[in-house]
Design a protein around this motif. Structure first.
Motif, PDB file in Angstrom:
ATOM      1  N   GLU A  83      -3.813 -27.352 -23.859  1.00 27.42           N
ATOM      2  CA  GLU A  83      -4.690 -26.195 -23.750  1.00 27.42           C
ATOM      3  C   GLU A  83      -3.923 -24.878 -23.683  1.00 27.42           C
ATOM      4  O   GLU A  83      -4.528 -23.794 -23.707  1.00 27.42           O
ATOM      5  N   LYS A  84      -2.572 -24.953 -23.615  1.00 25.59           N
ATOM      6  CA  LYS A  84      -1.761 -23.737 -23.538  1.00 25.59           C
ATOM      7  C   LYS A  84      -0.830 -23.573 -24.737  1.00 25.59           C
ATOM      8  O   LYS A  84       0.011 -22.680 -24.764  1.00 25.59           O
TER       9      LYS A  84
ATOM     10  N   ASP B 269      -6.470 -20.189 -28.152  1.00 25.85           N
ATOM     11  CA  ASP B 269      -6.681 -21.289 -27.211  1.00 25.85           C
ATOM     12  C   ASP B 269      -8.112 -21.310 -26.687  1.00 25.85           C
ATOM     13  O   ASP B 269      -8.683 -22.373 -26.440  1.00 25.85           O
TER      14      ASP B 269
ATOM     15  N   ILE C   4      -1.441 -15.150 -18.917  1.00 26.66           N
ATOM     16  CA  ILE C   4      -0.393 -16.120 -19.223  1.00 26.66           C
ATOM     17  C   ILE C   4      -0.113 -16.921 -17.957  1.00 26.66           C
ATOM     18  O   ILE C   4       0.181 -16.343 -16.904  1.00 26.66           O
ATOM     19  N   ASP C   5      -0.227 -18.237 -18.046  1.00 28.87           N
ATOM     20  CA  ASP C   5       0.071 -19.097 -16.909  1.00 28.87           C
ATOM     21  C   ASP C   5       1.577 -19.042 -16.640  1.00 28.87           C
ATOM     22  O   ASP C   5       2.389 -19.490 -17.462  1.00 28.87           O
TER      23      ASP C   5
ATOM     24  N   THR D 164       4.526 -28.497 -23.642  1.00 28.51           N
ATOM     25  CA  THR D 164       3.493 -27.586 -23.145  1.00 28.51           C
ATOM     26  C   THR D 164       2.148 -28.305 -23.117  1.00 28.51           C
ATOM     27  O   THR D 164       1.830 -29.033 -24.064  1.00 28.51           O
TER      28      THR D 164
ATOM     29  N   ASN E 257      -3.321 -16.632 -27.083  1.00 26.76           N
ATOM     30  CA  ASN E 257      -4.203 -16.836 -25.934  1.00 26.76           C
ATOM     31  C   ASN E 257      -5.662 -16.902 -26.388  1.00 26.76           C
ATOM     32  O   ASN E 257      -6.432 -17.775 -25.959  1.00 26.76           O
TER      33      ASN E 257
ATOM     34  N   SER F 101      -0.646 -24.523 -33.183  1.00 29.30           N
ATOM     35  CA  SER F 101      -1.586 -25.269 -32.340  1.00 29.30           C
ATOM     36  C   SER F 101      -2.368 -26.297 -33.147  1.00 29.30           C
ATOM     37  O   SER F 101      -2.630 -27.405 -32.670  1.00 29.30           O
TER      38      SER F 101
ATOM     39  N   LEU G 136       4.412 -21.718 -17.176  1.00 26.83           N
ATOM     40  CA  LEU G 136       5.148 -21.930 -18.426  1.00 26.83           C
ATOM     41  C   LEU G 136       6.627 -21.629 -18.259  1.00 26.83           C
ATOM     42  O   LEU G 136       7.490 -22.282 -18.854  1.00 26.83           O
TER      43      LEU G 136
END
Length: 460
Positions: free
Chosen positions: A390-391, A72, A257-258, A387, A69, A123, A261
């Protein structure tokens, strides 16, 4: 390989990334095989040595999603460089003194380093590579991770036996410096500050308590007792934290955390299947316990028996990558664990005499490694490519946390079964056989997860 920057070549970038992840999978994990050497050097009790062995994995598992996180939001390249510096510091703490406090602090620092490196480097691959080059890059990432794991026990034993155990971490420092040099000119890739939202410290705190409690239950429950008051209390804390976390994060504009997901079927299927397949780490631990305790082989001979696992994994892993374009990721994620399960099932044939069992185990190791290699890149590619960019950091953090907790869960379950059956009066051969059958069932649950949860479509 082409890479989306004219400052760093694709091969140079990949070499830096692979060296970065080896600081954990090959070097930090080597503690699993050098416990007696550590105990002698630090004049420490067995309990302290056991804590030092598991401490890095525990810290890594707890903080990996947090680190993803943060990567990001604050920059993946920057965080990777910070992690490499931490790896150097952690290694120095292990080798410059015989002080037990520095030993434990060094292992904690190595855990923080690994927690940052894994999601950040995934990433970076996702940001700087596209299409077929991305699949190839993810294959090399998997080779570094799984290949490092497969080699760590043999490598550590050889270094500790023929040189000295500190040489493992001297080499780790050298390779970390090389990785820093290779990534030196890599430009940063992160979301713009204008698009960033305030950091969710409440969600962070709840998540750390939640993952810390369940990690302790998984890694220590079989040692202190599954019904021990501490184990039960921490499990209750975990359940309560899950409820509070989802309750709080649902109403936040910028949650830690979104939760969307977890509505992504390909992603959540890959995470669960990855967790279940990584329980195979418990199979490797049980195999070493059985062949050394039951068949009276040396640690070196046991390491030789697992080398076919590493060789077949490295040979097959690129095949998994190439199958994505032709068949989609799902097929390899179903077929791979079937071969892995077949390999574990062959390990369970402990009723054969030692010479015959050794041959069967070698064949089982080939299936075990080949199946894992076939699964690795399609699973990682599914998690990354489905995904939003950005996540990817937090998503890959959750994915790799599944690997860490899956391995810890496999070790806990299979070791508990093995020990419990022996204590009930049955033979070591029966105990190992039953433990391997349980491992087979866990891996086959991964097959079902891939088949049922992941939709049938090609992952780009």
């Amino acid at each position: 390989m082409t890479v989306k920057t004219n400052k760093v070549s694709g091969s140079k970038l990949l070499t830096g990334i692979v060296l970065s992840i080896l600081t954990y999978w090959l070097f930090a994990q080597s503690f699993l095989n050098i416990g007696p050497k550590i105990q002698t050097t630090f004049d420490a009790s067995p309990d302290i040595v056991n804590i030092s062995v598991s401490l890095t994995s525990f810290v890594t598992g707890v903080f990996m999603v947090v680190a993803g996180n943060i990567s990001d939001k604050f920059g993946k390249v920057r965080m990777t460089r910070i992690a490499l510096v931490l790896s150097i510091i952690g290694s120095l703490m292990l080798i410059v003194s015989g002080n037990v406090v520095l030993l434990l602090l060094g292992r904690i620092v190595q855990g923080f380093s690994a927690a940052i490196i894994m999601p950040a480097t995934i990433s970076i691959v996702n940001d700087f590579f596209e299409g077929d080059d991305r699949q190839k890059a993810l294959s090399f990432w998997s080779i570094g991770a799984f290949g490092g794991t497969g080699l760590s026990s043999f490598f550590a034993g050889a270094m500790a036996t023929f040189i000295f155990w500190q040489s493992i971490f001297i080499l780790s420092i050298i390779l970390s410096i090389v990785a820093l040099f290779l990534l030196n000119k890599l430009p940063e890739s992160r979301i713009n500050k204008a698009e960033s939202n305030p950091f969710d410290y409440i969600g962070l705190a709840i998540f750390i308590i939640m993952i810390g409690s369940i990690s302790f239950v998984i890694t220590q429950g079989y040692k202190i007792g599954w019904l021990n008051a501490i184990t039960v209390i921490l499990f209750v804390v975990f359940v309560i934290c899950i409820y509070i976390f989802f309750k709080v994060e649902r109403v936040k504009k910028a949650p830690f955390i979104d939760l969307d997901l977890f509505k992504n079927r390909p992603y959540i299927g890959a995470v669960i299947a990855n967790f279940l397949l990584n329980t195979g780490v418990g199979v490797i631990a049980l195999f070493n316990m059985y062949v050394q305790g039951g068949l009276k082989l040396t640690a070196f001979q046991a390491g030789l028996l697992t080398l076919p696992y590493l060789i077949s994994l490295l040979l097959i892993i690129r095949l998994g990558e190439k199958s994505i374009k032709r068949f989609g990721a799902k097929r390899a994620m179903v077929i791979g664990p079937i071969f892995t399960g077949l390999g574990v099932l062959l390990f369970s044939l402990t009723f054969f005499d030692t010479p015959v069992y050794v041959v069967i185990a070698l064949i089982g190791a080939v299936f075990f490694g080949g199946g894992t290699g076939l699964f690795a890149t399609p699973a990682l590619s599914t998690a990354v490519s489905t995904t939003p960019p950005e996540k990817v950091g937090v998503a890959s953090g959750i994915f790799k946390m599944g690997s860490t907790l899956g391995g810890a869960f496999g070790i806990a379950i299979m070791t508990s079964i093995f020990t419990g059956i022996i204590e009930s009066g049955q033979s070591v051969h029966s105990a190992a056989g039953i433990g391997f059958i349980v491992g087979t069932c866990l891996v086959l649950c991964g097959v079902l997860t891939s088949a049922i949860v992941i939709p049938t479509r090609k992952i780009n």
